[in-house]
Structures are given as C-alpha cells and as structure tokens.
Design an enzyme around this catalytic site. Structure first.
Site, short mmCIF file in Angstrom:
data_model
loop_
_atom_site.label_atom_id
_atom_site.label_comp_id
_atom_site.label_asym_id
_atom_site.label_seq_id
_atom_site.Cartn_x
_atom_site.Cartn_y
_atom_site.Cartn_z
N LYS A 58 0.78 -1.23 0.00
CA LYS A 58 0.00 0.00 0.00
C LYS A 58 0.81 1.29 0.00
O LYS A 58 0.24 2.37 -0.21
CB LYS A 58 -0.92 0.02 1.23
CG LYS A 58 -1.85 -1.18 1.31
CD LYS A 58 -2.60 -1.22 2.62
CE LYS A 58 -3.47 -2.47 2.70
NZ LYS A 58 -4.14 -2.59 4.00
N LYS A 94 -7.19 5.77 -4.24
CA LYS A 94 -6.13 5.94 -5.23
C LYS A 94 -6.36 5.12 -6.49
O LYS A 94 -5.65 5.29 -7.50
CB LYS A 94 -4.78 5.59 -4.59
CG LYS A 94 -4.40 6.56 -3.49
CD LYS A 94 -3.20 6.09 -2.70
CE LYS A 94 -2.88 7.10 -1.59
NZ LYS A 94 -3.98 7.23 -0.58
#
Length: 336
Positions: free
Chosen positions: A89, A131
């Site tokens: 991540k 994102k």
C-alpha cells in the site's frame, strides 16, 4: 449474519484485519471459523496472544502469501466468506518496486478469485482505495486492475452461488504507515513535515471501514464498488489538531501523490447510484434498476464526481482532534 459461517481474511494481521477479527468475535459469537491468512509469522504470533486457542477455538492462523495460488486454495477449503485486505500500500515503495506491487495487488487478486471459484466460497469482499480512481501512481493503478478483476469475476462464476464485490474508501485513521501516527511521532520534535498546504484526503475510521465491509457482506448483489459518504480533511488540519504550536515544514508532494483524491470520477457517474450512507459504482452492463430497487437508491447527476478537494463534508481542527482521541490514541493530548 456470520454465525455458523467460515471467514477467511487475507492480510489478517494488518490494522484492518485486527479490527474486523475483534468485531467478528464481539458481534458474532457463533462464527464457525475465522482464518487469519498472512505471510508474517511474527505478526501472527503476536496476534495469537490476543486470541489463544482455549478461549477462541474458532480462530486459525494460516501462514501464506496471496501470491501463492496453491497455498491460497488450500486455505480457502471450507470457507464461506473471503475478506481480501492483503495489499502492498505504500505509494513511494510501489513507485520504486513496481513489480513487487503488481505481484501482490494484481496477481494476488486473481489468485483470490481462482481460489474462490475452486473451493465453493459464497461471498468475496475486496478492499480498494481512493487511489484506484483515475490513478497516477503504481499502487493506485494496481488496485484499479484489482477492482476490475473482481468485478469481471462475476461473469465467470457460472452456476456457482458466488458474488464478488468491492469496498473503496479513503485514508484510514491510525492505520500502519498513515499520516496520523507519523505526525504524532514527528510532533515530539516540534516540527511536522507537510507535503503541500492545500493537500486534502478523505477520512474514515477503522470502525467505519469494518462496518461497511460487514454491511457489504450482507447486502451486496455482486459487481458493485461501494463508496462511503465520508468527510475530507486538509493535511494542515491534522497537523494543527495534533500539535497546534508546532512548526510546519513544507517538503513538497512525493512521487506518485495527488493534491486531492477521488473515489468516484466524472466518467463513473453514468454507472453510479446513491443511497443513504453509500454510493455504488455498478458494472457497465449491469441492470441498474435491479440495484436501485435493492438498495432504495437513485441515480447521481451526470458529471458527478466525488473528490476530497470539493467534498461537502469537512473535518475541523476540533473534530479531527476528537476523532484522534477516540479512534487512534486514547492517551492523546495536543502537544502545546
């Protein structure tokens, strides 16, 4: 809902995994099995201290990597529900190590799908990120591909009683590697580094993320990307909530970062419906009326987009401080 069911959580020793395991045992004492699947034996050992077998006979710790298809299939035998939280991540790390991020976030997603198809799993809920919407960084791009894989998996399930859905949300308060623990540590020095004075992010607590996943398990039809209605914050607001008298040092936007994040793009608006606490981005070939009826939903306006910089809900310094006290650090006191 989960009583009598077997649940597997990939990335189960992470911040989200720990919180949802805690919630499952507190809320569903009749759960049949909770399998915590992750690759770090130390984290599994540490988590096992909180869930000893004599008190939690339903818990299992399964060492494995989502990159390992055969191991994942073995772990999924007898499982009813998969919550897929495993991912790489960190945006800068993904920019520097793109192949490693792809192996976990893309290939790992396909392995979860293959294991589900092979073992009789009924429900898969995959965690996504803001994102993944109009991505500009490698991490976001891999999660967009992951989202597409899980949506498309509903087309290849055949006659199986199986549905794949996705939960997409913004920055999780207090999660490992996130901005709040970083600022809490930096505040001790009296200097907090800020990327950009106008930078914004969506804000959600671990508890709200867990609640959303459990809601999706119970309500999803299959193929949706669920998005919560949550507030935004200015990065400066977080810094001022933690250490109001600290010096703010502007260091510039890091590689792969956006000034603002999106969870729903303008192009998604044609396939997006809205209801109560959530939005849902539907597959392009979906029977929209079926979903509207199921959720009591309505269409968003054409051209709608959900952006942290233009959000209608905002955290203040005071609200942020209270949430940090509640969700992140019970001993937190502003550093004056």
């Amino acid at each position: 809902m989960l009583n009598g069911k077997s649940v597997l959580i990939t990335g189960g020793t992470g911040s989200f995994g720990k919180k949802i395991v805690e919630t499952i045992f507190n809320t569903y004492p009749g759960v049949k099995l909770v399998v915590i699947y992750s690759r770090d034996e130390l984290k599994q050992f540490e988590m096992a201290q909180y869930y000893p077998a004599n008190k939690f006979p339903a818990v299992r710790f399964f060492i494995g990597d989502v990159r390992d298809r055969e191991r994942l299939i073995r772990a999924c035998e007898g499982i009813d529900i998969i919550i897929h939280a495993a991912a790489l991540k960190q945006v800068p790390a993904a920019e520097y190590n793109p192949d490693e991020c792809i192996k976990t976030n893309v290939n790992g997603a396909q392995n979860v799908i293959d294991a589900s198809l092979a073992t009789g799993v009924k429900i898969v809920i995959a965690l996504s990120t803001d994102k993944a919407a109009a991505p500009i960084n490698l991490y976001g791009a891999t999660k967009l591909v992951s989202d597409k894989l899980f949506v498309a998996a509903n087309n290849i399930k055949g006659h199986r009683d199986l549905r794949f859905s996705i939960v997409r949300y913004g920055n999780v308060m207090g999660s490992r590697g996130s901005v709040i623990p970083f600022f809490l540590e930096k505040a001790k020095t009296g200097i907090i580094p800020i990327t950009h004075k106008d930078m914004t992010r969506f804000n959600i607590s671990l508890e709200e993320g867990v609640e959303m996943v459990l809601w999706a398990i119970e309500n999803a039809i299959g193929g949706e990307i669920f998005v919560p209605k949550i507030p935004s914050y200015m990065i400066e607001t977080v810094a001022k909530a933690i250490a109001p008298d600290a010096c703010l040092e502007y260091v510039g936007i890091r590689p792969g970062e956006k000034l603002h994040e999106e969870m729903i793009t303008e192009s998604d608006s044609y396939n997006t419906i809205e209801f109560d606490k959530y939005y849902a981005i539907l597959p392009t070939d979906a029977d929209k009326q079926k979903f509207i009826k199921k959720f009591g939903a309505w269409d968003v306006e054409e051209g709608f987009k959900y952006n942290s910089g233009t959000n209608s809900q905002w955290e203040t310094v005071d609200s942020m401080r209270e949430k940090i006290k509640k969700y992140v650090d019970t001993d937190f006191k502003p550093i004056l």
